[in-house]
Design a protein around this motif. Structure first.
Motif, PDB file in Angstrom:
ATOM      1  N   LYS A 158      18.162  15.000 -49.619  1.00  0.00           N
ATOM      2  CA  LYS A 158      18.949  13.954 -50.600  1.00  0.00           C
ATOM      3  C   LYS A 158      18.681  12.606 -50.428  1.00  0.00           C
ATOM      4  O   LYS A 158      18.478  12.138 -49.239  1.00  0.00           O
ATOM      5  CB  LYS A 158      20.466  14.432 -50.561  1.00  0.00           C
ATOM      6  CG  LYS A 158      20.813  15.949 -50.559  1.00  0.00           C
ATOM      7  CD  LYS A 158      22.292  15.932 -50.456  1.00  0.00           C
ATOM      8  CE  LYS A 158      22.763  17.383 -50.944  1.00  0.00           C
ATOM      9  NZ  LYS A 158      24.092  17.642 -50.813  1.00  0.00           N
ATOM     10  N   GLY A 192      12.336  16.207 -56.590  1.00  0.00           N
ATOM     11  CA  GLY A 192      11.671  17.230 -57.639  1.00  0.00           C
ATOM     12  C   GLY A 192      10.269  17.367 -57.557  1.00  0.00           C
ATOM     13  O   GLY A 192       9.632  17.887 -58.247  1.00  0.00           O
ATOM     14  N   GLU A 227      16.767  25.340 -53.959  1.00  0.00           N
ATOM     15  CA  GLU A 227      17.288  25.043 -55.228  1.00  0.00           C
ATOM     16  C   GLU A 227      17.838  23.638 -55.014  1.00  0.00           C
ATOM     17  O   GLU A 227      18.460  23.282 -54.106  1.00  0.00           O
ATOM     18  CB  GLU A 227      18.630  26.011 -55.441  1.00  0.00           C
ATOM     19  CG  GLU A 227      19.300  25.571 -56.817  1.00  0.00           C
ATOM     20  CD  GLU A 227      20.575  26.467 -57.076  1.00  0.00           C
ATOM     21  OE1 GLU A 227      21.087  26.297 -58.051  1.00  0.00           O
ATOM     22  OE2 GLU A 227      20.904  27.242 -56.100  1.00  0.00           O
ATOM     23  N   TYR A 228      17.655  22.901 -56.133  1.00  0.00           N
ATOM     24  CA  TYR A 228      18.047  21.590 -56.052  1.00  0.00           C
ATOM     25  C   TYR A 228      18.430  21.048 -57.511  1.00  0.00           C
ATOM     26  O   TYR A 228      18.140  21.586 -58.388  1.00  0.00           O
ATOM     27  CB  TYR A 228      16.595  20.694 -55.612  1.00  0.00           C
ATOM     28  CG  TYR A 228      15.431  20.845 -56.402  1.00  0.00           C
ATOM     29  CD1 TYR A 228      15.086  19.971 -57.365  1.00  0.00           C
ATOM     30  CD2 TYR A 228      14.692  21.886 -56.037  1.00  0.00           C
ATOM     31  CE1 TYR A 228      13.897  20.268 -58.346  1.00  0.00           C
ATOM     32  CE2 TYR A 228      13.398  22.115 -56.895  1.00  0.00           C
ATOM     33  CZ  TYR A 228      13.286  21.394 -57.928  1.00  0.00           C
ATOM     34  OH  TYR A 228      11.828  21.586 -58.688  1.00  0.00           O
ATOM     35  N   SER A 229      18.909  19.950 -57.568  1.00  0.00           N
ATOM     36  CA  SER A 229      19.410  19.161 -58.879  1.00  0.00           C
ATOM     37  C   SER A 229      18.704  17.772 -58.612  1.00  0.00           C
ATOM     38  O   SER A 229      18.081  17.232 -57.931  1.00  0.00           O
ATOM     39  CB  SER A 229      20.921  19.217 -58.864  1.00  0.00           C
ATOM     40  OG  SER A 229      21.449  18.377 -57.811  1.00  0.00           O
ATOM     41  N   ALA A 230      19.513  16.947 -59.643  1.00  0.00           N
ATOM     42  CA  ALA A 230      18.799  15.345 -59.578  1.00  0.00           C
ATOM     43  C   ALA A 230      19.251  14.587 -58.245  1.00  0.00           C
ATOM     44  O   ALA A 230      18.955  13.635 -57.939  1.00  0.00           O
ATOM     45  CB  ALA A 230      19.552  14.732 -60.773  1.00  0.00           C
ATOM     46  N   LYS A 231      20.249  15.171 -57.815  1.00  0.00           N
ATOM     47  CA  LYS A 231      20.846  14.655 -56.434  1.00  0.00           C
ATOM     48  C   LYS A 231      20.296  15.252 -55.106  1.00  0.00           C
ATOM     49  O   LYS A 231      20.543  14.808 -54.167  1.00  0.00           O
ATOM     50  CB  LYS A 231      22.439  14.932 -56.257  1.00  0.00           C
ATOM     51  CG  LYS A 231      23.294  14.159 -57.424  1.00  0.00           C
ATOM     52  CD  LYS A 231      24.736  14.257 -57.346  1.00  0.00           C
ATOM     53  CE  LYS A 231      25.334  13.625 -58.493  1.00  0.00           C
ATOM     54  NZ  LYS A 231      27.115  13.717 -58.477  1.00  0.00           N
ATOM     55  N   GLU A 233      18.769  18.398 -52.620  1.00  0.00           N
ATOM     56  CA  GLU A 233      18.974  19.771 -52.235  1.00  0.00           C
ATOM     57  C   GLU A 233      20.346  20.508 -52.267  1.00  0.00           C
ATOM     58  O   GLU A 233      21.113  19.631 -52.218  1.00  0.00           O
ATOM     59  CB  GLU A 233      18.733  19.822 -50.466  1.00  0.00           C
ATOM     60  CG  GLU A 233      19.151  21.077 -49.980  1.00  0.00           C
ATOM     61  CD  GLU A 233      19.438  20.969 -48.256  1.00  0.00           C
ATOM     62  OE1 GLU A 233      19.327  21.837 -47.879  1.00  0.00           O
ATOM     63  OE2 GLU A 233      19.407  19.657 -48.010  1.00  0.00           O
ATOM     64  N   ARG A 234      20.387  21.674 -52.809  1.00  0.00           N
ATOM     65  CA  ARG A 234      21.672  22.513 -53.220  1.00  0.00           C
ATOM     66  C   ARG A 234      21.765  23.525 -52.051  1.00  0.00           C
ATOM     67  O   ARG A 234      22.715  23.709 -51.194  1.00  0.00           O
ATOM     68  CB  ARG A 234      21.841  22.832 -54.524  1.00  0.00           C
ATOM     69  CG  ARG A 234      21.765  21.991 -55.625  1.00  0.00           C
ATOM     70  CD  ARG A 234      22.062  22.378 -56.869  1.00  0.00           C
ATOM     71  NE  ARG A 234      23.387  22.888 -56.931  1.00  0.00           N
ATOM     72  CZ  ARG A 234      23.883  23.448 -58.257  1.00  0.00           C
ATOM     73  NH1 ARG A 234      23.155  23.102 -59.100  1.00  0.00           N
ATOM     74  NH2 ARG A 234      25.116  23.816 -58.225  1.00  0.00           N
TER      75      ARG A 234
END
Length: 285
Positions: A158, A192, A227-231, A233-234
């Motif tokens: 992150k 990303g 899995e990740y988002s704009a923020k 690592e998820r």
């Protein structure tokens, strides 16, 4: 201690983050035996919720690792922040790394992995300088006590966390006995990007430029689906249920002749560790 003092493997080893799921018992000794039975080569001791192994057990772990020829490493507790504002949290963070290194040494684990810091509201240089000083002090303490640990701050997933590739390569170039843990899933999730053959190649070139060939011969890495988002690592995923481009990554490992250890952190740790090993062995370079 310099890069050359890190234990150099003469090949790339593949293993699990913790005891394999298929282990008959969930304890470390059974896990070491199962790693060997699976045809894997290494295992990371997961001290992520605290260093709770006594010295007697650590001695037994060392003996089992030697018997089954398994390379061990340690993942320190999650609750570490070398940029903590509160003195109590900072002292506790340093102690958690120290305890991981001390017990890891008793187990025969030299590589001590941990998430180094959060930026909080501080600028990048301020955080770098604080982490640099605190890791330098800790390395001096370990050296004084004869503990030959390699501290492995991990690339983080992150943008709020200290620990991108450049920061960790700089720390490693400047502090004796510090080397990165390259978590390629985190590197990808952070923005990303960094998930193509060309981007992997650039990372390996950067490692060689900053740390020399020895930096490529003493690597310690984490790989999983992510899995990740704009923020950032998820959570971790199975490799084949994610966009993690592990096939090209294994090709680049082979092209550069990299050696060391690859620890799989996918939810199906041993299956994906074996998949990575097979992919690497079959990579056409």
């Amino acid at each position: 201690m310099t890069v050359s003092h890190a234990k150099r493997q003469n090949k790339l080893l593949f293993g699990t983050a913790g005891v394999p799921i298929s282990s008959p018992k969930p304890d470390t000794l059974s896990g070491i035996k199962q790693v060997r039975a699976l045809g894997l080569d290494c295992m990371e001791l997961e001290f992520v919720h605290g260093v709770r192994m006594n010295d007697k057990t650590a001695a037994d772990v060392q003996a089992a690792a030697k018997e089954h020829n398994i390379a061990l490493s340690v993942h320190g507790p999650y609750y570490i922040n070398l940029n903590a504002a509160e003195e109590e949290k900072l002292v506790a963070s340093v102690k958690r790394i120290y305890d991981s290194a001390r017990v890891g040494n008793l187990c025969s684990a030299q590589n001590i992995v941990f998430h180094p810091a959060f930026y909080l509201k501080d600028d990048q240089k301020t955080v770098y300088d604080r982490v640099f000083q605190r890791m330098t002090d800790l390395k001096n303490t370990l050296a004084d006590e004869g503990i030959p640990a390699i501290l492995r701050p991990e690339t983080t997933g992150k943008a709020t966390q200290f620990g991108d590739v450049d920061e960790l390569l700089s720390l490693s170039a400047e502090i004796d006995g510090v080397l990165p843990c390259f978590d390629f899933s985190h590197i990808h999730a952070r923005d990303g990007k960094h998930n193509t053959y060309a981007e992997f190649f650039q990372i390996f070139e950067k490692i060689e430029n900053r740390l020399g060939k020895e930096g490529l011969l003493t690597m310690h890495c984490h790989i999983s689906g992510i899995e990740y988002s704009a923020k950032g690592e998820r959570n971790h995923l199975f490799l084949d249920e994610s966009d993690m481009n592990y096939k090209d990554l294994m090709k680049v490992f082979k092209e550069f002749g990299a050696c060391g250890t690859i620890i799989c952190e996918s939810p199906n740790i041993e299956k994906d560790a074996l998949l990575l090993k097979k992919t690497y062995e079959e990579a056409d370079v």
